[in-house]
Write a protein that holds these residues in place. Structure first.
Motif: not given
Length: 280
Positions: A57-85
């Motif tokens: 279930s967690i290694t299904d291609p769709a699940a892996l894509s969702a996990i990667k997108l979530t981590l990518l979003t975190v990697a972009i959003v958190v540093p930008l909001n940290t700088i702004f904050g």
């Protein structure tokens, strides 16, 4: 005092002890019903089919894509909001200027606006029929139903976390140390790295942890701007919803268990940071 008469303070102590245990029992019962039992149910359902089904279930291609997108979003959003904050907190706590109250209100705005409304605003701005839709389409730029829209929506709902954590902390610390550093010949950048940052490091880390947790779990705003395209624009919360709606309960709870593990790790780190800094 007569020999058989008990001191008044002992009765008061017994009463306080009784009240304490009643309150603790109510709190534990409430936490068990709304937190512990649901969390336990997630892991029970996730492993209902065994390890093989869980891993599948967690290694299904769709699940892996969702996990990667979530981590990518975190990697972009958190540093930008940290700088702004950090920037916003430094400006608001160390300087007085016109529009200061208005800026604080703007920072708090995501707390008052529904995430779904926030997502809709981005659709009205960047969608095909939105304010900038024709220009974006003419220049082959896609924001809505793509990664940029997910990042923007996640940034909007998490903007306040770092700033609001740092503003009262930096206000309480005052400006005396920074002024002393500047008077000794240090420039602004050196003052920040050697004076300001060490004083706010635990508060900053606390805000980053909260921001990270919200980005991982954000559903409303991301649901509106993502289009829920499986394998492309689904984050982990959206993927869980799709699996559940398709009656793939074990797979849905398996992915949800990953989010629960991330939440538990975040909670542990948060508690460590709180113990390191008594100001939080």
């Amino acid at each position: 005092m007569p020999i058989n008469q008990k001191p008044v303070y002992s009765k008061r102590k017994k009463k306080k002890t009784w009240v304490k245990w009643v309150l603790l029992s109510i709190a534990l019962l409430f936490l068990s019903l709304v937190l512990i039992l649901p969390l336990t149910a997630i892991f029970v359902r996730a492993f209902a089919g065994g390890w093989s089904v869980y891993l599948q279930s967690i290694t299904d291609p769709a699940a892996l894509s969702a996990i990667k997108l979530t981590l990518l979003t975190v990697a972009i959003v958190v540093p930008l909001n940290t700088i702004f904050g950090v920037t916003a907190a430094w400006a608001l706590s160390k300087f007085q200027f016109k529009g200061r109250s208005f800026l604080i209100t703007l920072i708090d705005l995501p707390f008052a606006v529904s995430p779904v409304i926030a997502g809709l605003v981005f659709v009205l701005l960047f969608g095909v029929h939105g304010l900038l839709g024709e220009w974006l389409l003419a220049n082959n730029i896609q924001i809505i139903f793509a990664v940029p829209g997910i990042v923007l929506a996640s940034m909007f709902v998490t903007v306040p976390f770092v700033a609001r954590q740092l503003i009262p902390l930096m206000q309480a610390q005052g400006t005396a140390e920074e002024e002393a550093s500047l008077s000794l010949g240090a420039n602004g950048w050196r003052t920040f790295w050697h004076v300001t940052l060490p004083n706010i490091k635990w508060g900053l880390l606390y805000g980053v942890i909260l921001c990270n947790a919200r980005v991982i779990g954000e559903f409303g705003a991301v649901s509106v701007v993502s289009g829920k395209i499986r394998g492309l624009t689904n984050t982990m919360p959206l993927h869980v919803e799709i699996l559940y709606n398709e009656y793939m309960f074990t797979a849905a709870f398996a992915v949800a268990s990953l989010m629960s593990i991330l939440a538990i790790i975040t909670l542990v780190i948060k508690n460590i940071v709180e113990k390191k800094s008594p100001q939080l």
